[in-house]
Design a protein around this motif. Structure first.
Motif, short mmCIF file in Angstrom:
data_model
loop_
_atom_site.label_atom_id
_atom_site.label_comp_id
_atom_site.label_asym_id
_atom_site.label_seq_id
_atom_site.Cartn_x
_atom_site.Cartn_y
_atom_site.Cartn_z
N PRO A 70 0.46 -1.04 -0.28
CA PRO A 70 0.21 -0.45 -0.13
C PRO A 70 0.87 1.39 -0.17
O PRO A 70 1.80 0.90 0.87
CB PRO A 70 -1.22 -0.45 1.22
N THR A 71 0.38 2.23 -0.68
CA THR A 71 0.96 3.54 -0.74
C THR A 71 1.40 4.72 0.41
O THR A 71 2.17 4.97 0.79
CB THR A 71 0.45 4.37 -1.86
N SER A 72 0.19 3.87 1.48
CA SER A 72 0.55 4.49 2.65
C SER A 72 1.24 3.77 3.50
O SER A 72 1.85 4.68 4.77
CB SER A 72 -0.90 4.46 3.45
N THR A 73 2.37 3.16 3.12
CA THR A 73 3.21 2.28 3.96
C THR A 73 4.16 2.05 3.11
O THR A 73 5.79 1.56 3.79
CB THR A 73 2.85 0.97 4.71
N ILE A 74 4.74 2.78 1.75
CA ILE A 74 6.09 1.99 0.88
C ILE A 74 6.26 2.78 1.25
O ILE A 74 7.89 1.76 0.82
CB ILE A 74 5.32 2.35 -0.53
N HIS A 75 7.10 3.76 1.73
CA HIS A 75 8.10 4.52 2.37
C HIS A 75 8.75 3.60 3.30
O HIS A 75 10.04 3.72 3.71
CB HIS A 75 7.78 5.42 2.53
N GLN A 76 8.02 2.57 4.10
CA GLN A 76 9.00 1.92 5.35
C GLN A 76 9.40 0.47 4.31
O GLN A 76 10.04 -0.04 4.86
CB GLN A 76 8.04 1.30 5.61
N HIS A 77 9.13 0.49 2.66
CA HIS A 77 9.58 -1.01 2.48
C HIS A 77 10.66 -0.58 0.83
O HIS A 77 10.90 -1.16 0.55
CB HIS A 77 8.19 -1.33 1.81
N MET A 78 11.61 0.49 1.20
CA MET A 78 11.89 1.51 0.12
C MET A 78 13.19 -0.02 -0.24
O MET A 78 13.70 -0.20 -1.45
CB MET A 78 12.27 2.80 0.09
N GLU A 79 14.34 -0.34 1.31
CA GLU A 79 14.56 -1.20 0.52
C GLU A 79 14.61 -1.73 0.24
O GLU A 79 15.71 -3.16 -0.84
CB GLU A 79 15.29 -1.43 2.64
N GLU A 80 13.05 -2.62 0.67
CA GLU A 80 12.88 -4.73 -0.43
C GLU A 80 12.47 -4.08 -1.92
O GLU A 80 12.68 -5.36 -2.27
CB GLU A 80 11.86 -4.52 0.23
#
Length: 140
Positions: A70-80
């Motif tokens: 989800p775009t609401s949490t994508i910033h938390q998963h950039m390394e992935e």
């Protein structure tokens, strides 16, 4: 796109499709349908990522979705996402607005092997699922 049976796709034709998709950063619903069929035959590899929220995914999703991010949490998963950058990443949302913004941001961050489903899930006429189980790679 020419009406060609998925079984008739040569390696060169598949490479041209992938080059066209990555150059334009867009894939049509028809092209994605062909690509999903080729992937099912193990002739093509890519990651299909839904960037809508969980409640949207449960209402309707594209069969073959690999990740819900989800775009609401994508910033938390950039390394992935960076770890997946060697593969073609195809993003989709409801009508294409969120993914076109996402593509713009990711390109500025150096991602080049990316595309989005133009028109979003609404423009996809392949198999869709209602109340599908969340993909194994769901990130919230």
């Amino acid at each position: 796109m020419d009406e060609v049976c998925e079984d008739e796709w040569s390696d060169e034709a598949m490479m041209n499709l992938v080059k066209t998709v990555t150059r334009s950063c867009e894939v049509s619903g028809e092209e994605l349908h062909v690509m999903l069929n080729l992937r099912a035959q193990k002739k093509l590899d890519f990651v299909l990522i839904d960037i809508r929220e969980m409640h949207e995914y449960s209402q309707s999703s594209i069969k073959g979705t690999d990740m819900l991010l989800p775009t609401s949490t994508i910033h938390q998963h950039m390394e992935e996402l960076k770890k997946l950058s060697g593969k073609l990443l195809i993003f989709y949302c409801h009508v294409g607005g969120r993914t076109s913004q996402m593509i713009f941001i990711l390109r500025r961050m150096g991602f080049s092997n990316i595309a989005h489903l133009s028109g979003g899930i609404d423009a996809f006429h392949g198999e869709k699922l209602k109340n599908a189980p969340l993909p194994k790679n769901t990130r919230s």
